[in-house]
Design a protein around this motif. Structure first.
Motif, short mmCIF file in Angstrom:
data_model
loop_
_atom_site.label_atom_id
_atom_site.label_comp_id
_atom_site.label_asym_id
_atom_site.label_seq_id
_atom_site.Cartn_x
_atom_site.Cartn_y
_atom_site.Cartn_z
N LYS A 275 0.83 -1.08 0.08
CA LYS A 275 -0.12 -0.04 -0.09
C LYS A 275 0.89 1.31 -0.13
O LYS A 275 1.70 1.40 0.79
N LYS A 276 0.57 2.17 -0.96
CA LYS A 276 1.44 3.38 -0.90
C LYS A 276 0.53 4.41 -0.13
O LYS A 276 -0.67 4.38 0.06
N ASP A 277 1.26 5.11 0.65
CA ASP A 277 0.67 6.37 1.38
C ASP A 277 -0.19 5.60 2.68
O ASP A 277 -1.48 6.09 2.60
N TYR A 278 0.52 4.90 3.46
CA TYR A 278 -0.13 4.19 4.48
C TYR A 278 0.01 5.06 5.72
O TYR A 278 1.26 5.37 6.02
N LEU A 279 -1.06 5.42 6.44
CA LEU A 279 -0.74 6.22 7.68
C LEU A 279 -0.82 5.20 8.84
O LEU A 279 -1.64 4.31 9.01
N THR A 280 0.53 5.15 9.38
CA THR A 280 0.71 4.34 10.57
C THR A 280 0.00 4.91 11.80
O THR A 280 -0.62 5.75 12.02
N VAL A 357 9.83 -4.63 12.36
CA VAL A 357 8.28 -5.01 12.59
C VAL A 357 7.54 -3.52 12.43
O VAL A 357 8.24 -2.46 12.57
N GLY A 358 6.28 -3.68 12.37
CA GLY A 358 5.51 -2.60 12.09
C GLY A 358 5.33 -2.12 10.44
O GLY A 358 6.03 -2.51 9.74
N PRO A 359 4.25 -1.66 10.28
CA PRO A 359 3.98 -1.07 8.89
C PRO A 359 5.16 -0.17 8.30
O PRO A 359 5.63 0.65 8.89
N GLY A 360 5.38 -0.51 7.08
CA GLY A 360 6.37 0.28 6.55
C GLY A 360 7.88 -0.62 6.42
O GLY A 360 8.50 -0.17 5.91
N ARG A 361 7.64 -1.85 7.06
CA ARG A 361 8.96 -2.75 7.11
C ARG A 361 8.47 -4.12 6.60
O ARG A 361 7.27 -4.33 6.64
N ASN A 362 9.64 -4.95 6.31
CA ASN A 362 9.23 -6.09 5.82
C ASN A 362 9.14 -7.13 6.78
O ASN A 362 9.78 -8.06 7.22
N TRP A 363 7.87 -6.89 7.68
CA TRP A 363 7.67 -7.79 8.82
C TRP A 363 6.72 -9.34 8.36
O TRP A 363 6.66 -9.97 9.05
N ALA A 364 6.12 -8.98 7.35
CA ALA A 364 5.24 -10.07 6.86
C ALA A 364 5.94 -10.91 5.74
O ALA A 364 5.91 -12.41 5.79
N HIS A 365 6.22 -10.06 4.53
CA HIS A 365 6.96 -10.88 3.58
C HIS A 365 5.94 -11.97 3.16
O HIS A 365 6.17 -13.12 3.03
N VAL A 366 4.88 -11.84 2.46
CA VAL A 366 3.75 -12.48 1.88
C VAL A 366 4.25 -13.43 0.79
O VAL A 366 4.36 -12.37 -0.15
N ASN A 367 4.49 -14.72 0.42
CA ASN A 367 5.10 -15.12 -0.48
C ASN A 367 4.23 -15.92 -1.41
O ASN A 367 4.52 -16.41 -2.56
#
Length: 588
Positions: A275-280, A357-367
């Motif tokens: 998501k672009k421009d995601y408000l944390t 961790v947290g939105p805006g970092r690679n915490w999930a990496h769904v593949n």
């Protein structure tokens, strides 16, 4: 002087041309039908169309004859509507750098006809990567092939970085997203003799154009032979001759497709995006990283969004703190091999395509994504949580297949309990369970099978949420689980790969997928010996002596370790890594 020479010539060119003289301007047919048009849509150089020249054909069958004594024939029927769409007979599976024999059988005016064409196809051309490249194409070595698998075709997805990649970025300095990760595609089909029989022209990628940059990924065959895939900011559907059904931008403020696109039974597509421009929650505006799933309809309009930042816990760091930072899937950094990030480092990492961790970092990496039509749910593989998770259309978690450590109270009733073959619960301690059962760790591709089970490629980095004392103790495996959603239990029913040890270990990428036609499992360990990351020897050599990635594809009789096909597929460029393989059928 010039006028005396050219004016008479121009006058001659302006003279009327008789109908008879036009015959010499027609394309020359080399058989009873029309002209042979090579690479008719510019994206599949080892294909052709034999134009029908106005003939009405029916019951067409094409056979591209195998090369040499042990070559593999590629044969397929062609529907009449397909003939009309192409204006002739589609030819798929030509050998490169070779004068192919292509037999076409058909009915014309009710009479059976056969003609064998000779069609030259040029050498494979993936472009040049300069000093990092040692051959024109990847090297394929067939180690084993059962007779019944002779006509098997595998589409293999590599990427080869070049000096022109990663030229673009999103204009968001706070959270730049994953767009800078880019690579030139190397997509090809190999037969079981190790011969390339199709490839995608790399011109489909352009690092200088926003809608054509990115890593081309997620290939699947749908709709009677067509391919779906995505690349950065766009997604595509294309037939095997390279004709695009569509090339579409991602909807709205969704960005950075990679890894997975799946077509649902109703023709909609599921895609893993960001998501672009995601408000944390802290009020910061960022671009997220590999943590959104979207559904779009057949026209490309948005239908549904799964925002994993709100569905899961983006601050769970148990797996992230156990990862080998030398190979975090899309980012391979040799100087960090064997290192881990601390919890404090994960929490304070800069925004962008790095672990944190947290939105805006690679915490999930769904593949990967799969769709369960039985209850209108999706099943995702989250590498950086070492978890496979089922989520409903109501955005509620149905179950979690994962080491239970680190999951908050909100998810405790969603965690599956491991059981043995006798149905009794297994005890687990620090991620290790009794008997043969093991969770999947930093896995790829969690797909349902028609058997009612779940197949997963367990990469094995951070196994048991730790790093082993010796890197060469790492291993990958294909694993199959049976999940009882009523009892919330999971049983391991089959696995393969552990016995192959370190040299088959793929720290990133890879796939396992059930194949119904042969009742088999196709397994691709795509990044084995990835530059020796994690302490490996990196000792697989090509004929000229430079170390390369060695990937291995096997197809196994279902439920056993009986190998039907075994082949090594080795990159022709330093830095080129296998991603997935898919069984391909020539359907027209």
């Amino acid at each position: 002087m010039h006028k005396r020479v050219w004016l008479p010539l121009l006058a001659a060119l302006a003279m009327p041309v008789s109908a008879g003289s036009l015959e010499g301007l027609k394309p020359i047919a080399v058989g009873p039908l029309g002209m042979v048009e090579m690479n008719p849509f510019g994206l599949a150089p080892l294909t052709a169309v034999i134009k029908d020249a106005g003939h009405s054909l029916s019951q067409v069958k094409v056979t591209v004859e195998g090369k040499g004594e042990h070559g593999v024939d590629i044969s397929y029927p062609v529907e009449e509507r397909t003939l009309a769409n192409y204006g002739g007979v589609p030819v798929f599976g030509l050998y490169p750098n070779y004068n192919n024999r292509v037999k076409v059988e058909y009915l014309l005016g009710g009479k059976a006809q056969t003609h064998t064409y000779e069609i030259w196809a040029n050498q494979v051309d993936f472009g040049s990567a300069g000093a990092s490249q040692w051959a024109a194409q990847p090297e394929i070595k067939v180690n084993q092939r059962a007779p019944e698998m002779a006509d098997r075709l595998y589409l293999v997805n590599f990427t080869g970085p070049t000096g022109g990649d990663a030229q673009l970025a999103h204009n968001n300095p706070t959270g730049p997203g994953a767009f800078a990760w880019d690579g030139t595609p190397q997509i090809f089909v190999t037969d079981t003799q190790g011969e390339i029989r199709w490839y995608l022209d790399p011109s489909i990628h352009d690092a200088k154009q926003y809608d054509m940059a990115g890593y081309l990924m997620g290939l699947h065959q749908v709709d009677g032979g067509k391919l779906i895939f995505g690349q950065g900011q766009s997604y595509y559907k294309m037939d095997l001759l390279g004709r695009l059904s569509f090339k579409r931008p991602l909807p709205g403020n969704f960005i950075d497709f990679s890894h997975e696109i799946q077509q649902m039974p109703n023709g909609h597509q599921l895609m893993r995006v960001a998501k672009k421009d995601y408000l944390t929650p802290e009020g910061k505006l960022v671009n997220t990283i590999r943590d959104h799933i979207i559904e779009v309809d057949a026209d490309g309009s948005l239908v549904h969004v799964w925002d994993l930042n709100t569905i899961l816990d983006p601050y769970r760091d148990v797996t992230l703190s156990a990862l080998d930072m030398g190979a975090v899937c899309l980012n391979v950094n040799l100087k960090d091999a064997g290192k881990q990030m601390t919890k404090a480092e994960l929490a304070s990492a800069p925004y962008g395509d790095i672990p944190g961790v947290g939105p805006g970092r690679n915490w999930a990496h769904v593949n990967s994504i799969d769709y369960d039509a039985s209850d209108d749910s999706i099943i995702i593989s989250s590498r950086h949580q070492s978890a496979v998770i089922k989520i409903g259309r109501d955005n509620q978690v149905k179950w979690i297949l994962s080491d239970p450590r680190g999951w908050s109270e909100d998810y405790q009733d969603k965690l599956l309990t491991p059981i043995g073959a006798d149905g009794q619960p297994l005890s687990c301690f620090k991620g290790k369970c009794q008997g043969e059962f093991d969770w999947s760790w930093t896995q790829h591709t969690a797909y349902l099978t028609p058997k009612g089970t779940l197949s997963v490629f367990d990469n094995g980095d951070g196994r048991h949420n730790r790093q082993p004392m010796f890197a060469k103790d790492k291993y990958s495996r294909a694993v199959e689980y049976r999940i009882d959603e009523q009892k919330m239990t999971v049983e391991q029913v089959w696995d393969y790969g552990k016995e192959r040890g370190w040299e088959w270990y793929s720290p990133v990428t890879s796939i396992v997928e059930y194949q119904e036609d042969h009742d088999s499992m196709m397994v691709y360990s795509a990044s084995a010996m990835l530059f020796g990351v994690g302490g490996g020897l990196g000792n697989f050599k090509h004929s000229e002596g430079a170390g390369i990635v060695k990937s291995n594809l096997v197809e196994l009789k279902y439920g056993t370790d009986e190998v039907l096909v075994d082949m090594d597929i080795n990159s022709n460029r330093l830095g080129a890594t296998g991603y997935r393989a898919v069984v391909i059928k020539p359907e027209f």
